[in-house]
Design a protein around this motif. Structure first.
Motif, PDB file in Angstrom:
ATOM      1  N   VAL A 136      69.361  52.372  28.461  1.00  0.00           N
ATOM      2  CA  VAL A 136      69.869  51.176  27.786  1.00  0.00           C
ATOM      3  C   VAL A 136      69.836  50.015  28.772  1.00  0.00           C
ATOM      4  O   VAL A 136      69.955  50.210  29.978  1.00  0.00           O
ATOM      5  CB  VAL A 136      71.301  51.367  27.239  1.00  0.00           C
ATOM      6  CG1 VAL A 136      71.311  52.322  26.057  1.00  0.00           C
ATOM      7  CG2 VAL A 136      72.244  51.861  28.325  1.00  0.00           C
ATOM      8  N   ASP A 137      69.699  48.811  28.218  1.00  0.00           N
ATOM      9  CA  ASP A 137      69.603  47.621  29.058  1.00  0.00           C
ATOM     10  C   ASP A 137      70.903  46.850  29.161  1.00  0.00           C
ATOM     11  O   ASP A 137      70.981  45.883  29.911  1.00  0.00           O
ATOM     12  CB  ASP A 137      68.500  46.698  28.520  1.00  0.00           C
ATOM     13  CG  ASP A 137      67.122  47.332  28.611  1.00  0.00           C
ATOM     14  OD1 ASP A 137      66.875  48.035  29.620  1.00  0.00           O
ATOM     15  OD2 ASP A 137      66.308  47.153  27.697  1.00  0.00           O
ATOM     16  N   SER A 138      71.908  47.247  28.392  1.00  0.00           N
ATOM     17  CA  SER A 138      73.162  46.503  28.402  1.00  0.00           C
ATOM     18  C   SER A 138      74.290  47.364  27.849  1.00  0.00           C
ATOM     19  O   SER A 138      74.050  48.411  27.224  1.00  0.00           O
ATOM     20  CB  SER A 138      73.041  45.231  27.556  1.00  0.00           C
ATOM     21  OG  SER A 138      72.920  45.558  26.177  1.00  0.00           O
ATOM     22  N   ASP A 153      65.241  47.239  20.130  1.00  0.00           N
ATOM     23  CA  ASP A 153      66.131  47.948  21.042  1.00  0.00           C
ATOM     24  C   ASP A 153      66.220  49.426  20.691  1.00  0.00           C
ATOM     25  O   ASP A 153      66.323  50.274  21.577  1.00  0.00           O
ATOM     26  CB  ASP A 153      67.523  47.301  21.007  1.00  0.00           C
ATOM     27  CG  ASP A 153      67.503  45.895  21.582  1.00  0.00           C
ATOM     28  OD1 ASP A 153      66.887  45.710  22.649  1.00  0.00           O
ATOM     29  OD2 ASP A 153      68.069  44.980  20.963  1.00  0.00           O
ATOM     30  N   PHE A 154      66.206  49.743  19.410  1.00  0.00           N
ATOM     31  CA  PHE A 154      66.171  51.134  18.941  1.00  0.00           C
ATOM     32  C   PHE A 154      65.294  51.189  17.699  1.00  0.00           C
ATOM     33  O   PHE A 154      65.040  50.170  17.055  1.00  0.00           O
ATOM     34  CB  PHE A 154      67.575  51.655  18.590  1.00  0.00           C
ATOM     35  CG  PHE A 154      68.528  51.681  19.745  1.00  0.00           C
ATOM     36  CD1 PHE A 154      68.542  52.741  20.625  1.00  0.00           C
ATOM     37  CD2 PHE A 154      69.409  50.631  19.955  1.00  0.00           C
ATOM     38  CE1 PHE A 154      69.423  52.764  21.702  1.00  0.00           C
ATOM     39  CE2 PHE A 154      70.289  50.642  21.024  1.00  0.00           C
ATOM     40  CZ  PHE A 154      70.301  51.709  21.898  1.00  0.00           C
ATOM     41  N   GLU A 170      67.891  45.706  16.324  1.00  0.00           N
ATOM     42  CA  GLU A 170      68.005  44.695  17.372  1.00  0.00           C
ATOM     43  C   GLU A 170      69.468  44.425  17.697  1.00  0.00           C
ATOM     44  O   GLU A 170      70.291  44.245  16.794  1.00  0.00           O
ATOM     45  CB  GLU A 170      67.333  43.381  16.938  1.00  0.00           C
ATOM     46  CG  GLU A 170      65.834  43.348  17.135  1.00  0.00           C
ATOM     47  CD  GLU A 170      65.433  43.329  18.604  1.00  0.00           C
ATOM     48  OE1 GLU A 170      66.248  42.919  19.454  1.00  0.00           O
ATOM     49  OE2 GLU A 170      64.294  43.739  18.888  1.00  0.00           O
ATOM     50  N   VAL A 171      69.766  44.377  18.985  1.00  0.00           N
ATOM     51  CA  VAL A 171      71.089  44.005  19.466  1.00  0.00           C
ATOM     52  C   VAL A 171      70.953  42.643  20.143  1.00  0.00           C
ATOM     53  O   VAL A 171      70.345  42.530  21.203  1.00  0.00           O
ATOM     54  CB  VAL A 171      71.637  45.043  20.453  1.00  0.00           C
ATOM     55  CG1 VAL A 171      73.000  44.602  20.982  1.00  0.00           C
ATOM     56  CG2 VAL A 171      71.741  46.412  19.795  1.00  0.00           C
ATOM     57  N   GLU A 207      74.119  52.921  20.858  1.00  0.00           N
ATOM     58  CA  GLU A 207      73.627  54.284  21.086  1.00  0.00           C
ATOM     59  C   GLU A 207      74.721  55.297  20.820  1.00  0.00           C
ATOM     60  O   GLU A 207      74.494  56.337  20.170  1.00  0.00           O
ATOM     61  CB  GLU A 207      73.111  54.389  22.531  1.00  0.00           C
ATOM     62  CG  GLU A 207      72.409  55.706  22.851  1.00  0.00           C
ATOM     63  CD  GLU A 207      73.344  56.778  23.389  1.00  0.00           C
ATOM     64  OE1 GLU A 207      72.881  57.908  23.616  1.00  0.00           O
ATOM     65  OE2 GLU A 207      74.559  56.500  23.575  1.00  0.00           O
ATOM     66  N   LYS A 240      64.542  55.272  21.561  1.00  0.00           N
ATOM     67  CA  LYS A 240      64.750  54.077  22.358  1.00  0.00           C
ATOM     68  C   LYS A 240      63.396  53.670  22.946  1.00  0.00           C
ATOM     69  O   LYS A 240      62.891  54.301  23.868  1.00  0.00           O
ATOM     70  CB  LYS A 240      65.741  54.364  23.500  1.00  0.00           C
ATOM     71  CG  LYS A 240      65.799  53.273  24.572  1.00  0.00           C
ATOM     72  CD  LYS A 240      66.224  51.933  24.007  1.00  0.00           C
ATOM     73  CE  LYS A 240      66.283  50.887  25.118  1.00  0.00           C
ATOM     74  NZ  LYS A 240      66.592  49.542  24.608  1.00  0.00           N
ATOM     75  N   TYR A 265      76.111  46.436  25.397  1.00  0.00           N
ATOM     76  CA  TYR A 265      76.024  46.343  23.936  1.00  0.00           C
ATOM     77  C   TYR A 265      75.106  47.436  23.374  1.00  0.00           C
ATOM     78  O   TYR A 265      75.413  48.068  22.365  1.00  0.00           O
ATOM     79  CB  TYR A 265      75.515  44.966  23.522  1.00  0.00           C
ATOM     80  CG  TYR A 265      76.442  43.833  23.874  1.00  0.00           C
ATOM     81  CD1 TYR A 265      77.802  43.891  23.562  1.00  0.00           C
ATOM     82  CD2 TYR A 265      75.972  42.693  24.508  1.00  0.00           C
ATOM     83  CE1 TYR A 265      78.659  42.843  23.881  1.00  0.00           C
ATOM     84  CE2 TYR A 265      76.816  41.640  24.828  1.00  0.00           C
ATOM     85  CZ  TYR A 265      78.156  41.717  24.517  1.00  0.00           C
ATOM     86  OH  TYR A 265      78.996  40.695  24.829  1.00  0.00           O
ATOM     87  N   GLU A 266      73.968  47.646  24.035  1.00  0.00           N
ATOM     88  CA  GLU A 266      73.071  48.717  23.590  1.00  0.00           C
ATOM     89  C   GLU A 266      73.757  50.075  23.716  1.00  0.00           C
ATOM     90  O   GLU A 266      73.577  50.949  22.860  1.00  0.00           O
ATOM     91  CB  GLU A 266      71.780  48.708  24.413  1.00  0.00           C
ATOM     92  CG  GLU A 266      70.839  47.564  24.078  1.00  0.00           C
ATOM     93  CD  GLU A 266      69.489  47.723  24.761  1.00  0.00           C
ATOM     94  OE1 GLU A 266      69.222  48.802  25.322  1.00  0.00           O
ATOM     95  OE2 GLU A 266      68.704  46.761  24.738  1.00  0.00           O
ATOM     96  N   SER A 307      70.200  44.462  12.501  1.00  0.00           N
ATOM     97  CA  SER A 307      70.549  43.702  13.703  1.00  0.00           C
ATOM     98  C   SER A 307      72.056  43.569  13.827  1.00  0.00           C
ATOM     99  O   SER A 307      72.798  43.693  12.842  1.00  0.00           O
ATOM    100  CB  SER A 307      69.900  42.314  13.682  1.00  0.00           C
ATOM    101  OG  SER A 307      70.459  41.512  12.659  1.00  0.00           O
TER     102      SER A 307
END
Length: 441
Positions: A341-343, A375-376, A390-391, A350, A362, A345-346, A421
């Motif tokens: 994950v990049d953040s 994002d997913f 999208e997040v 998840e 992912k 929020y992601e 989203s």
């Protein structure tokens, strides 16, 4: 690889489906055409599956999409998005890359699929050190490529991590995984080890020079020791892939002091980190280091010079110390299930997807510069090949502009209601996460 081989296909979910051999999958075969037409008209119930690896237990594996070509009045098959790696390497639906964005990140020679299905990969700094002619590791940062707008001539360490995660399907989640085998550090080490058998770098099988976490006096510790010995004797660089140690405060202080200690590093050499390598890691992976300090799991993909041995006088005895100089550190934040994950929020989404027992992928960027991937991707929605998710987690002018472009693209490809989203920047956003698209029965 050419166009690939046509394998048998199975059609289920219809009153009259069946298995069709390659010679039966012809445009002029009336039965084949009728069954494809029925599957196309009954997308919710019908499933078309490639049998290149035999009948799968999970009918979501190697799913195919039926498309109708109006101009030629015929039906055709294509692989589901992000599923190309599920097929045999000689199958016509096989693909190294999950999408065009990832494929466009590299020159054509960076990743090659060999006749036996293994991969040959070019790294910025190769694993075979050649005295006098070897490119100095200090001349390049192998961890992450700079943004140049051009196809990359090699795969960075971060790209290699993404490649392994994708090929080993670590970035994929399905509810049954909870029942089959829990994802822990040993599971991760086993998964990476298995994939490393299929990757060649600098004419070496990656598994011969790879270090992964080990517990106790078991086979993995012994394997790590053997790989260190082989690399030392043959002047081969090494790769280590493991979690950063759980005690981030102590681990970070050790990195600053010049030592990298990974999780369960039994059989590893002492990993020395120069100030330049440490600063490069801070510049390129500041977000991941912050996540680590906040208590989240972070995987390190590390390249070292060939190990060396020296002797140190300890308590009146000469003690052998095996050590290796780290030349690059790439970091990847992951969830407890090792989904990248990049953040934060992601990570929230998840966790929610797993709680609701959803199946998803992912997507991973590798070394691509275009921010076009979702994002997913949900893979369990009735009648749909996939549903992008999208997040939206930032509120700057530049980010809003990119968001508008993404929104327009999704609406055009999937329809206004065909994707999901979440605006994580809104007040009370976490208490107002939109419901996920309905799951198939």
């Amino acid at each position: 690889m050419g166009k690939g081989t046509t394998f048998s296909a199975q059609i289920t979910g219809l009153l009259q489906g069946g298995i069709f051999q390659p010679h039966e999958q012809l445009d002029y075969d009336s039965d084949w055409r009728k069954k494809l037409g029925d599957a196309y008209a009954n997308k919710v119930e019908a499933r078309v599956t490639c049998l290149c690896k035999g009948k799968p237990d999970d009918l979501t594996l190697r799913r195919l999409v039926v498309r109708y070509l109006k101009d030629s009045d015929r039906f055709s098959l294509s692989g589901w998005k992000h599923s190309g790696g599920q097929h045999r390497h000689d199958c016509r639906f096989y693909s190294v890359w999950p999408d065009d964005t990832s494929a466009g990140a590299y020159s054509s020679s960076v990743v090659r699929v060999n006749d036996d299905g293994t991969f040959s990969i070019t790294l910025p700094v190769g694993l075979s050190r050649q005295t006098g002619t070897d490119k100095a590791a200090s001349d390049v940062n192998p961890a992450r490529h700079p943004r140049t707008g051009k196809s990359k001539p090699s795969m960075s360490l971060l790209g290699l991590g993404h490649f392994i995660w994708q090929q080993a399907e670590i970035n994929t989640w399905k509810p049954q995984y909870v029942k089959n085998r829990q994802r822990n550090a040993l599971w991760l080490a086993s998964r990476i080890n298995g994939m490393a058998q299929n990757i060649r770098i600098s004419r070496l099988t990656l598994a011969d020079v790879l270090l992964v976490s080990a517990v106790g006096e078991g086979a993995q510790k012994e394997a790590n020791q053997q790989r260190v010995s082989y690399s030392k004797d043959n002047q081969k660089r090494m790769l280590a892939i493991a979690l950063l140690k759980a005690d981030a405060e102590q681990g970070y202080a050790e990195m600053q002091a010049g030592h990298l200690i990974l999780s369960s590093p039994l059989g590893f050499p002492k990993l020395n980190v120069s100030p330049n390598v440490f600063r490069a890691c801070e510049r390129s992976f500041g977000n991941e280091l912050s996540a680590w300090k906040a208590g989240h799991k972070v995987v390190a993909i590390v390249e070292t010079e060939p190990p060396t041995r020296r002797y140190e006088r300890i308590n009146g005895r000469n003690v052998p110390i095996t050590e290796a100089e780290v030349i690059g550190i790439a970091l990847m934040r992951v969830t407890p299930r090792f989904i990248p994950v990049d953040s934060g929020y992601e990570a929230i989404i998840e966790a929610r997807l797993c709680e609701e027992e959803r199946s998803f992928i992912k997507p991973l960027r590798f070394d691509a510069e275009e921010d076009t991937l979702p994002d997913f991707v949900l893979t369990d929605v009735d009648g749909k090949e996939s549903v992008p998710m999208e997040v939206f987690g930032m509120n700057t002018d530049e980010y809003r502009a990119r968001r508008a472009v993404k929104t327009e693209g999704y609406n055009k490809e999937y329809g206004v209601g065909g994707w999901w989203s979440w605006d994580a920047t809104r007040k009370d956003a976490e208490e107002n996460i939109p419901a996920f698209p309905a799951q198939r029965d």
